[in-house]
Design an enzyme around this catalytic site. Structure first.
Site, PDB file in Angstrom:
ATOM      1  CB  SER A 158      -0.863  -0.018   1.261  1.00  0.00           C
ATOM      2  OG  SER A 158      -1.436   1.246   1.493  1.00  0.00           O
ATOM      3  CE1 TYR A 172      -4.105  -2.314   5.591  1.00  0.00           C
ATOM      4  CE2 TYR A 172      -3.386  -0.030   5.576  1.00  0.00           C
ATOM      5  CZ  TYR A 172      -3.783  -1.161   4.905  1.00  0.00           C
ATOM      6  OH  TYR A 172      -3.829  -1.145   3.536  1.00  0.00           O
ATOM      7  CE  LYS A 220      -1.705  -4.089   3.293  1.00  0.00           C
ATOM      8  NZ  LYS A 220      -2.101  -5.361   2.670  1.00  0.00           N
TER       9      LYS A 220
HETATM   10  C1  UD1 Z   1      -6.783   4.655   3.665  1.00  0.00           C
HETATM   11  C2  UD1 Z   1      -5.704   4.265   4.604  1.00  0.00           C
HETATM   12  C3  UD1 Z   1      -4.663   3.534   3.833  1.00  0.00           C
HETATM   13  C4  UD1 Z   1      -5.263   2.327   3.174  1.00  0.00           C
HETATM   14  C5  UD1 Z   1      -6.399   2.765   2.269  1.00  0.00           C
HETATM   15  C6  UD1 Z   1      -7.138   1.580   1.689  1.00  0.00           C
HETATM   16  C7  UD1 Z   1      -5.764   5.963   6.377  1.00  0.00           C
HETATM   17  C8  UD1 Z   1      -5.011   7.058   7.068  1.00  0.00           C
HETATM   18  N1  UD1 Z   1      -5.176   5.435   5.305  1.00  0.00           N
HETATM   19  O1  UD1 Z   1      -6.223   5.569   2.715  1.00  0.00           O
HETATM   20  O2  UD1 Z   1      -3.631   3.147   4.703  1.00  0.00           O
HETATM   21  O3  UD1 Z   1      -4.297   1.636   2.448  1.00  0.00           O
HETATM   22  O4  UD1 Z   1      -7.327   3.533   3.011  1.00  0.00           O
HETATM   23  O5  UD1 Z   1      -7.998   1.002   2.585  1.00  0.00           O
HETATM   24  O6  UD1 Z   1      -6.836   5.592   6.791  1.00  0.00           O
HETATM   25  N2  UD1 Z   1     -12.224  11.362   3.495  1.00  0.00           N
HETATM   26  C9  UD1 Z   1     -13.199  12.273   3.858  1.00  0.00           C
HETATM   27  N3  UD1 Z   1     -14.375  11.792   4.358  1.00  0.00           N
HETATM   28  C10 UD1 Z   1     -14.612  10.460   4.539  1.00  0.00           C
HETATM   29  C11 UD1 Z   1     -13.616   9.535   4.162  1.00  0.00           C
HETATM   30  C12 UD1 Z   1     -12.426  10.010   3.658  1.00  0.00           C
HETATM   31  O7  UD1 Z   1     -13.016  13.474   3.715  1.00  0.00           O
HETATM   32  O8  UD1 Z   1     -15.704  10.099   5.025  1.00  0.00           O
HETATM   33  C13 UD1 Z   1     -10.960  11.847   2.907  1.00  0.00           C
HETATM   34  C14 UD1 Z   1      -9.739  11.516   3.718  1.00  0.00           C
HETATM   35  O9  UD1 Z   1      -9.453  12.509   4.635  1.00  0.00           O
HETATM   36  C15 UD1 Z   1      -8.681  11.387   2.622  1.00  0.00           C
HETATM   37  C16 UD1 Z   1      -9.436  10.921   1.392  1.00  0.00           C
HETATM   38  O10 UD1 Z   1     -10.814  11.196   1.667  1.00  0.00           O
HETATM   39  O11 UD1 Z   1      -8.155  12.657   2.359  1.00  0.00           O
HETATM   40  C17 UD1 Z   1      -9.293   9.455   1.116  1.00  0.00           C
HETATM   41  O12 UD1 Z   1      -9.599   8.728   2.293  1.00  0.00           O
HETATM   42  P1  UD1 Z   1      -9.720   7.131   2.304  1.00  0.00           P
HETATM   43  O13 UD1 Z   1     -10.607   6.680   1.225  1.00  0.00           O
HETATM   44  O14 UD1 Z   1     -10.044   6.719   3.707  1.00  0.00           O
HETATM   45  O15 UD1 Z   1      -8.257   6.647   1.909  1.00  0.00           O
HETATM   46  P2  UD1 Z   1      -6.840   7.001   2.594  1.00  0.00           P
HETATM   47  O16 UD1 Z   1      -6.992   7.590   3.925  1.00  0.00           O
HETATM   48  O17 UD1 Z   1      -6.054   7.770   1.586  1.00  0.00           O
END
Ligand code: UD1
Length: 344
Positions: A129, A154, A158
């Site tokens: 990841s 987690y 990895k």
């Molecule tokens: C997350 C994990 C990462 C993992 C990947 C796949 C974290 C810190 N990282 O990536 O290790 O490999 O998922 O499962 O959790 N966001 C919102 N609102 C929401 C959800 C997300 O604003 O309800 C934003 C987050 O702040 C981020 C972006 O959307 O900026 C993507 O979030 P997300 O889909 O959870 O992925 P990651 O955090 O990048």
């Protein structure tokens, strides 16, 4: 001679990335043996794969943490390659239940490696990841960008798993490994027969968006708009799961065809294009003509401001490139949600 190019064992093959990869492998001429314990997936996922490829696939309900059950799979089936997807993946949960993550993610992995060695099966493809880069000092990240200390159990699983694979490849003759570092996988198969099926409240952005559009969640929370990015929201590299699946096929081809340049190789699998949370949300709303209420809330702990891939190495060495159009991807995500919820 077999009608197939080779056979690939797919652990966690009923999951989101596993199902799409199984389809892509079959379409590329491989046979697959899928194993899964359905701890975070459903038997309907296997039916979806079978409908798409138009034939039965070999499936066994096996927990990869159970080495005796897993040994049976190795005894019953010939395959040169394993793609190891089976793992827990909720970052937040791993903070509260570290042992659950270390036990499941590492025991299952070491069982696979142990049996690959014992049965002299040469090729291991590991699901890593972009989380291993943490808050990188330079962007986009290349495979040479130093990994940052993991901020969650987690993420640590990895990193540890990458290192274990590197060490095994170094030590054992005939042992080859590729780690694919996924950025943010989104989308679903255009047939809407397979897709992401999160249980409970989704942690990831796209499932939360699609559930909000479907009326299951009231409002999307955008985590922070005060980052040092063009619109203040985080930047990520959203990769279509079909493109991601094809990257696995390219990596399997490389191993099976004996084209690896090192015994252990790492590739970034992303698009190379950063997209902000608000941009993604607005693209989703526009591409699908649906409403998604949202509000800006505080930053989420552990989020990095920005991470996206330099994909030069995968483009060159795997002959692979992300191709899907983001709007098509977002339409596929919505079609999948509608299919799951029975929305017309
Ligand atoms: C997350 C994990 C990462 C993992 C990947 C796949 C974290 C810190 N990282 O990536 O290790 O490999 O998922 O499962 O959790 N966001 C919102 N609102 C929401 C959800 C997300 O604003 O309800 C934003 C987050 O702040 C981020 C972006 O959307 O900026 C993507 O979030 P997300 O889909 O959870 O992925 P990651 O955090 O990048």
């Amino acid at each position: 001679m077999s009608e197939y190019k080779d056979t690939v064992l797919v652990s966690g093959g009923a999951g989101y990335i596993g199902t799409h990869t199984a389809v892509a492998l079959i379409e590329a001429g491989y046979d697959v043996v899928i194993i899964d314990n359905f701890s975070n997936s459903e038997p309907t996922a296997i039916e979806g794969v079978e409908k798409i490829v138009g034939r039965k696939v070999t499936f066994e309900k096996v927990d990869t943490c159970d080495i005796n059950a897993l040994r049976g799979v190795f005894e019953r089936h010939e395959f040169s390659t394993v793609i190891h997807f089976a793992a827990y993946k909720a970052v937040g949960e791993s903070m509260h239940e570290p042992l659950k993550y270390y036990m499941n993610n590492l025991v299952s992995y070491m069982n696979i490696l142990e049996l690959m060695k014992e049965f002299r099966r040469p090729n291991v493809l590991f699901s890593s990841s972009a989380t291993v880069y943490g808050d990188a000092e330079t962007l986009p990240v290349t495979e040479q960008t130093p990994r940052q200390p993991a901020t969650s159990p987690y993420g640590n699983t990895k990193q540890i798993a990458e290192d274990i694979l590197r060490d095994c490849c170094r030590a054992y003759e005939g042992f080859h490994g590729i780690a694919l570092r996924y950025f943010n996988p989104i989308g679903a198969h255009p047939s809407a027969l397979i897709g992401e099926l999160p249980r409970g409240v989704p942690n990831n952005l796209i499932p939360f968006i699609t559930q909000t559009a479907a009326g299951i969640r009231e409002c999307l929370s955008v985590f922070g708009n005060d980052y040092d990015t063009p619109d203040g929201t985080c930047l990520r590299d959203y990769i279509d799961v079909l493109d991601l699946a094809k990257a696995h096929v390219a990596a399997v081809n490389r191993m099976v065809d004996g084209k690896m340049k090192e015994k252990y190789e790492i590739f970034n699998v992303g698009t190379g294009t950063p997209v902000s949370v608000l941009e993604l949300l607005n693209r989703f709303i526009k591409a699908n003509g649906v409403d998604v209420p949202y509000k800006i809330v505080a930053r989420r702990e552990g989020d990095v401001p920005a991470v996206w891939a330099d994909t030069t190495l995968a483009n060159k060495e795997l002959g692979w490139k992300a191709e899907r159009d983001l709007d098509d991807t977002l339409r596929a995500s919505w079609n999948w949600e509608k299919h799951v919820r029975g929305i017309k």
